[in-house]
Every structure is written in C-alpha cells, then in structure tokens.
Scaffold this active site. Structure first.
Site, PDB file in Angstrom:
ATOM      1  N   SER A  70      86.344  92.920 -10.929  1.00 60.76           N
ATOM      2  CA  SER A  70      87.287  93.438 -11.922  1.00 60.76           C
ATOM      3  C   SER A  70      88.731  93.316 -11.445  1.00 60.76           C
ATOM      4  O   SER A  70      89.023  93.319 -10.249  1.00 60.76           O
ATOM      5  CB  SER A  70      87.001  94.912 -12.223  1.00 60.76           C
ATOM      6  OG  SER A  70      85.656  95.098 -12.540  1.00 60.76           O
TER       7      SER A  70
HETATM    8  N1  SAH Z   1      82.177  96.545  -9.289  1.00 64.11           N
HETATM    9  C1  SAH Z   1      82.041  95.114  -9.205  1.00 64.11           C
HETATM   10  C2  SAH Z   1      82.109  94.491 -10.568  1.00 64.11           C
HETATM   11  C3  SAH Z   1      81.094  93.418 -10.706  1.00 64.11           C
HETATM   12  S1  SAH Z   1      80.778  92.853 -12.345  1.00 64.11           S
HETATM   13  C4  SAH Z   1      83.042  94.540  -8.236  1.00 64.11           C
HETATM   14  O1  SAH Z   1      83.943  95.286  -7.793  1.00 64.11           O
HETATM   15  O2  SAH Z   1      82.940  93.382  -7.853  1.00 64.11           O
HETATM   16  C5  SAH Z   1      79.449  93.867 -12.853  1.00 64.11           C
HETATM   17  C6  SAH Z   1      78.212  93.840 -12.012  1.00 64.11           C
HETATM   18  O3  SAH Z   1      77.227  94.624 -12.689  1.00 64.11           O
HETATM   19  C7  SAH Z   1      77.584  92.461 -11.820  1.00 64.11           C
HETATM   20  O4  SAH Z   1      77.407  92.215 -10.457  1.00 64.11           O
HETATM   21  C8  SAH Z   1      76.253  92.571 -12.536  1.00 64.11           C
HETATM   22  O5  SAH Z   1      75.208  91.812 -11.943  1.00 64.11           O
HETATM   23  C9  SAH Z   1      75.962  94.052 -12.472  1.00 64.11           C
HETATM   24  N2  SAH Z   1      75.015  94.540 -13.473  1.00 64.11           N
HETATM   25  C10 SAH Z   1      74.933  94.220 -14.788  1.00 64.11           C
HETATM   26  N3  SAH Z   1      73.923  94.873 -15.385  1.00 64.11           N
HETATM   27  C11 SAH Z   1      73.348  95.643 -14.413  1.00 64.11           C
HETATM   28  C12 SAH Z   1      72.248  96.543 -14.384  1.00 64.11           C
HETATM   29  N4  SAH Z   1      71.501  96.809 -15.477  1.00 64.11           N
HETATM   30  N5  SAH Z   1      71.938  97.138 -13.221  1.00 64.11           N
HETATM   31  C13 SAH Z   1      72.656  96.898 -12.093  1.00 64.11           C
HETATM   32  N6  SAH Z   1      73.689  96.058 -12.043  1.00 64.11           N
HETATM   33  C14 SAH Z   1      74.047  95.430 -13.187  1.00 64.11           C
END
Ligand code: SAH
Length: 222
Positions: A70
C-alpha cells in the site's frame, strides 16, 4: 556491524525518507508516534531489489502475485486510526503481503498477529521481519476471513484487502471493550475505508475516506 542496506543510500537514504515523512505531514498525518515508526522502518527492504529505489515515492508498488504494498499515506492513516485512542496490546492484521504494514505496527503495539493467504509472500515477509529483529510478530498462512480465533479478542484489527462486507468472524474477534477494526469495504472500483468500534454488543461504524485496495479473496495459495 551496521547493515548498510537497511540504512539505505541514494534513493533510499535518510534524506529521501525524510521527504516522505514531510509529505505525510502535509497529507494530514499528525501522530508523532506513527510518523516516527514510518521514519524508522525501511520501506525499501520490503520490495524486490529492482523496485527498492521507488520505495519512498507516494505510491502503491507491486510485490508479485498480483498484490501491492500500500501507498505510504494509507499505511500511516490506517495505523493512526487504529491507535487513535491509545496503546494497543494485541493487533490482528489480515493480508501480510510484503510485511511492511506488519513491521510498522510491530514497532507501535504489543504484539501483531498477521495472516496471509499466499505462502510465498508470507515467507518473504517472515525473512524481512526477522532481519529487522521484530520479534513480537506471529504469522499464519490461512484465509483471513476466519481471523485468528485462538488469539482473540484483539484490541485492533486491520484489513489490507477489500471485502464487499465485513467478515462476521472479525467482528466476533474484536475486544468488546472498545476494539477497533479498520477495513476497506466495497467492490473493485469504489471502496471506503471504514472504522468499526465495538462496545459490548454494539458496533459503531464511521466512514473515513475513499480508498482503493486489492480485493479480499478466499482460499489459500501454497
Ligand atoms: N499490508 C500489505 C498489503 C498487501 S496487499 C503490505 O504492507 O504489503 C493485500 C494482501 O492481502 C495480499 O498479500 C493478499 O494476498 C492478502 N489477502 C487477500 N485476501 C486475503 C485473505 N482472505 N486472507 C489473507 N490474506 C489475504
């Protein structure tokens, strides 16, 4: 020995980072604690080498598997909202991704529990977090809509991927004494960042601002 890669040089130097902090202030981030945490955690080590030089730009960046780290403003804003009423001892994060938001949280709260559905992302995040000696983090490879029931209740829950509706399990796992959930809600085009506060069986909702996150998906990837 100092780890010069963590310290950063050139496009990842302290000066570049300081410009990012100033931008966050201009964008309305006020919490000194949050600004200090963002200043301290090296965002560039959460990206692949080819993208590290862009780490301090005000933008979301790809981390592979169609996912993104993000934008710094969003990380700071969600963290600030989560911590607005004081210190938190237990926080659950859904969507570890690169581990950057996890690291920022780990430097500010007692313990972070973070779940991720894509195993290779989780493994990389684990290495980066241990490189920074952030030892108050537990990671789990699971579908985040189930939360982490064994460790509930949580003082705070942060969701970094957007579902259409709030998963019921996450509401159940919020502390009844003022537990706070920060979550983007909506479809692929329009989403709102929402704060939900729990007092007993009452859940108060506040819409904060328009945002754009990757969707919350179901199932796990090995
Ligand atoms: N907080 C992260 C943002 C990553 S984007 C950072 O700082 O890099 C969102 C993330 O949520 C992705 O890695 C994706 O695989 C994960 N995600 C999406 N749906 C999910 C679920 N149902 N359970 C766990 N993780 C999930």
């Amino acid at each position: 020995m100092r780890d010069f890669e963590i310290d950063g040089i050139g496009m990842t130097s302290r000066r570049t980072r300081e410009r990012m902090i100033q931008r966050l202030v201009d964008q309305g981030i006020h919490s000194t604690k949050v600004l200090d945490a963002v200043r301290t955690i090296p965002r560039h080590i959460f990206l692949d080498e080819a993208l590290a030089h862009r780490a301090y730009e005000d933008t979301a960046l790809p981390i592979g598997h169609n996912q993104t780290l993000s934008q710094p403003y969003i990380v700071a804003r969600m963290t600030e909202v989560l911590l607005a009423l004081g210190e938190l001892s237990k926080v659950l994060e859904i969507g570890t991704g690169s581990g950057y938001q996890t690291a920022v949280l780990a430097s500010l709260v007692g313990k972070v529990y973070s779940v991720e559905r894509i195993r290779p992302l989780q493994e990389k995040a684990r290495q980066r977090l241990s490189r920074l000696s952030l030892n108050n983090v537990r990671l789990r490879h699971t579908d985040g809509v189930m939360g982490w029931p064994e460790e509930s209740p949580f003082d705070g829950i942060i969701v970094t991927a957007a579902p259409g509706d709030v998963p019921q399990e996450l509401l159940n796992q919020l502390s009844p004494e003022g537990g706070r959930l920060v979550i983007p809600l909506g479809g692929s085009e329009v989403q709102n960042l929402v704060l939900i506060t729990r007092k007993g069986d009452e859940y108060q909702r506040k819409v904060l601002e328009a945002v754009r996150f990757v969707p919350l998906l179901t199932g796990v990837i090995r």
